[in-house]
Design a protein around this motif. Sequence first.
Motif, short mmCIF file in Angstrom:
data_model
loop_
_atom_site.label_atom_id
_atom_site.label_comp_id
_atom_site.label_asym_id
_atom_site.label_seq_id
_atom_site.Cartn_x
_atom_site.Cartn_y
_atom_site.Cartn_z
N THR A 440 15.77 0.71 6.56
CA THR A 440 16.17 2.06 6.97
C THR A 440 15.00 2.98 7.27
O THR A 440 15.19 4.07 7.81
N ARG A 441 13.78 2.56 6.89
CA ARG A 441 12.58 3.41 6.97
C ARG A 441 12.83 4.74 6.27
O ARG A 441 12.52 5.81 6.77
N ARG A 442 13.37 4.60 5.06
CA ARG A 442 13.56 5.74 4.18
C ARG A 442 12.81 5.48 2.88
O ARG A 442 12.96 4.41 2.26
N ALA A 443 12.00 6.45 2.47
CA ALA A 443 11.36 6.36 1.17
C ALA A 443 12.43 6.50 0.09
O ALA A 443 13.44 7.20 0.27
N ILE A 444 12.20 5.83 -1.05
CA ILE A 444 13.21 5.76 -2.11
C ILE A 444 12.59 6.18 -3.43
O ILE A 444 11.50 5.73 -3.80
N ALA A 445 13.31 7.04 -4.14
CA ALA A 445 13.00 7.33 -5.54
C ALA A 445 14.06 6.64 -6.38
O ALA A 445 15.26 6.83 -6.15
N ARG A 446 13.63 5.84 -7.33
CA ARG A 446 14.57 5.06 -8.13
C ARG A 446 14.50 5.52 -9.59
O ARG A 446 13.41 5.56 -10.18
N PHE A 455 8.82 4.89 -7.23
CA PHE A 455 8.84 5.43 -5.87
C PHE A 455 8.39 4.35 -4.90
O PHE A 455 7.41 3.64 -5.14
N ILE A 456 9.13 4.23 -3.80
CA ILE A 456 8.88 3.22 -2.79
C ILE A 456 8.73 3.92 -1.45
O ILE A 456 9.56 4.76 -1.09
N ASP A 457 7.67 3.59 -0.70
CA ASP A 457 7.48 4.26 0.58
C ASP A 457 8.27 3.55 1.68
O ASP A 457 8.99 2.57 1.44
N GLN A 458 8.14 4.03 2.91
CA GLN A 458 8.96 3.54 4.02
C GLN A 458 8.58 2.13 4.46
O GLN A 458 9.31 1.51 5.24
N ILE A 463 4.82 2.88 -4.75
CA ILE A 463 3.81 3.92 -4.92
C ILE A 463 3.46 4.09 -6.39
O ILE A 463 2.29 4.21 -6.78
N ASP A 464 4.49 4.12 -7.23
CA ASP A 464 4.30 4.30 -8.66
C ASP A 464 5.56 3.80 -9.35
O ASP A 464 6.65 3.79 -8.75
N SER A 465 5.44 3.36 -10.58
CA SER A 465 6.61 2.85 -11.29
C SER A 465 6.42 2.96 -12.79
O SER A 465 5.29 3.05 -13.28
N ALA A 466 7.53 2.98 -13.51
CA ALA A 466 7.53 2.96 -14.97
C ALA A 466 8.27 1.72 -15.42
O ALA A 466 9.39 1.45 -14.97
N GLY A 467 7.65 0.95 -16.27
CA GLY A 467 8.19 -0.35 -16.65
C GLY A 467 9.23 -0.30 -17.75
O GLY A 467 9.77 0.75 -18.11
N TRP A 468 9.50 -1.44 -18.31
CA TRP A 468 10.55 -1.63 -19.28
C TRP A 468 10.20 -0.99 -20.63
O TRP A 468 9.05 -0.95 -21.04
N LEU A 474 8.61 10.57 -14.65
CA LEU A 474 7.74 10.13 -13.58
C LEU A 474 7.91 11.11 -12.41
O LEU A 474 9.03 11.38 -11.98
N THR A 475 6.81 11.64 -11.93
CA THR A 475 6.86 12.58 -10.80
C THR A 475 6.06 12.02 -9.64
O THR A 475 4.94 11.52 -9.83
N GLY A 476 6.63 12.09 -8.45
CA GLY A 476 5.95 11.58 -7.28
C GLY A 476 6.41 12.28 -6.01
O GLY A 476 7.38 13.05 -6.03
N THR A 477 5.71 12.02 -4.94
CA THR A 477 6.03 12.63 -3.64
C THR A 477 6.34 11.53 -2.64
O THR A 477 5.57 10.58 -2.49
#
Length: 523
Positions: A440-446, A455-458, A463-468, A474-477
């Motif tokens: 979709t070429r959409r960035a995703i915040a999970r 956070f996943i870019d397009q 970009i950044d993640s928090a594990g188990w 978690l803050t991101g752009t």
Amino acid sequence: MIKKIGLSLLSAVLLALPWWWSWGGWSLFVAFVPLFVLGDMRPRGYWAWVAAAFTVWNVGTTWWVGIATPVATFGIPAGSLFFTLLPFMIFHWFRTRAPEPIGWALFVTLWIAFEALFMNNEISFPWLTLGYGFAETPQVVQWYELTGSFGGSLWVLVGNVLFYQLWRRRRERPWRTATVAGLWVLVPVAASLVRYATYEEAERPVQVAVVQPNIDPYNEKFGGLTTTQQRDLILDLATGAPREVAFILTPETAFDGDFWLNDLQRNPEIDTLRRFMGRFPRATLVAGATTLLRYDEGAPLRRWTRTDPLWGISYDVYNSALGITAGETGVQVYHKSKLVVGAELFPYPKVFGALKFLDIDLGGVSGSLGMQDRRSLFVNPQGTRAGVAICYESVYGEHFTEYVRRGAQVMFVITNDGWWGDTPGYRHHFSFARLRAVETRRAIARCANTGISGFIDQRGNVIDSAGWDLRTLLTGTINASDTLTPYVRSGDYIVRLSLLVLGLSLLYYIAWRFRKRSLLLDD
């Protein structure tokens, strides 16, 4: 016997490797070849050897579902076996009776047709869709923006046919076949790497805060902590978000405050959340919640409607996302539409009604939940439009595209993967979102209850993640976009083309049979 066991087991391992390790789906290009070779031997009970291979593949990659309920331990492999063994054996029947090109065309098209059927019916578990085998290496499938993940399935299936032909001609100077097979794999990879290296996101930053509360779904969610304690824990974490944040996300079913949709605006829990959001005047809270809808007496009821004999009321239960903004009396609402079979949806009740006792209780509510026919979006005070896929919805490519077609500029996934513990399941689920970002070429915040939020870019990069087993904020752009990819515009056209080729192949076979019979009669 040993050779048969070895070939069956080899196919199982080659099929399972992409879900075991994060090295990509390369083994899938030859995963069916051992079964083709075994078929050439015409062994008695060939179907059993194929069934054994697919069962090992299914159980070896989805065993973790059984942690939540023993029913899934048998139900999911049984369903997966049906949707893999049946198309393969239909192909094998034609392979031994039809012209060779028809057999191979049926192998590819039947498999894709059954993958689509498994994805688009009430007994649905598309976890092992072949195109998903590249979820950990999105840089080599950037062309999914053109085809979606079914393009990956087509890529893999045709590759198996080519490599089998290479095996069969291995003593006959097979340079032409080897060249074709190599180009079939390498050209899309090369084109994808170029697209990956040259793709640039437009700078349209949206700051998102993701709350990962790490609440144990077994010992804390329904008994260990009160709903008030859980709410306060989540809000305490959210307090650390920047004041200028655009969205704050909480996990699936994070809040439970008797959210009756009939009078949601005056719900005291909603008032509490609205007052909290006064700290973030530019933001909208996207909160996972269980909601209910009460019916007036005599109103038409839905399939999933429940009746409380004690209070004499009929009502629906939804797995929802709520959008709450300070200063706004209205509440934005979206109800999960792709439901987990057995946990949130009892499939085909007229057929399986006698098995109703097998309903799984995940989320404090058993039985079928309500669904929403169309995707709806959440809009923050700055006008940024976000789609919210709830848990399982992020596994379905064409379903995911509807948010984007309706105007989503960024995508969120809220989920609770804690039911399956620290197993491969939540890692698979996260990686599938990377494919959705490419398609979709959409960035995703999970936002997950526990691992993996991120956070996943397009381009599908993390970009950044928090594990188990982490309790964190978690803050991101991420960047917003309005561009529609060919896949978003056209959906799963690979499936529709496969069905067309499947139909034409069957018609050709019928004509060929009649012609062959006529020639025999003439002789």
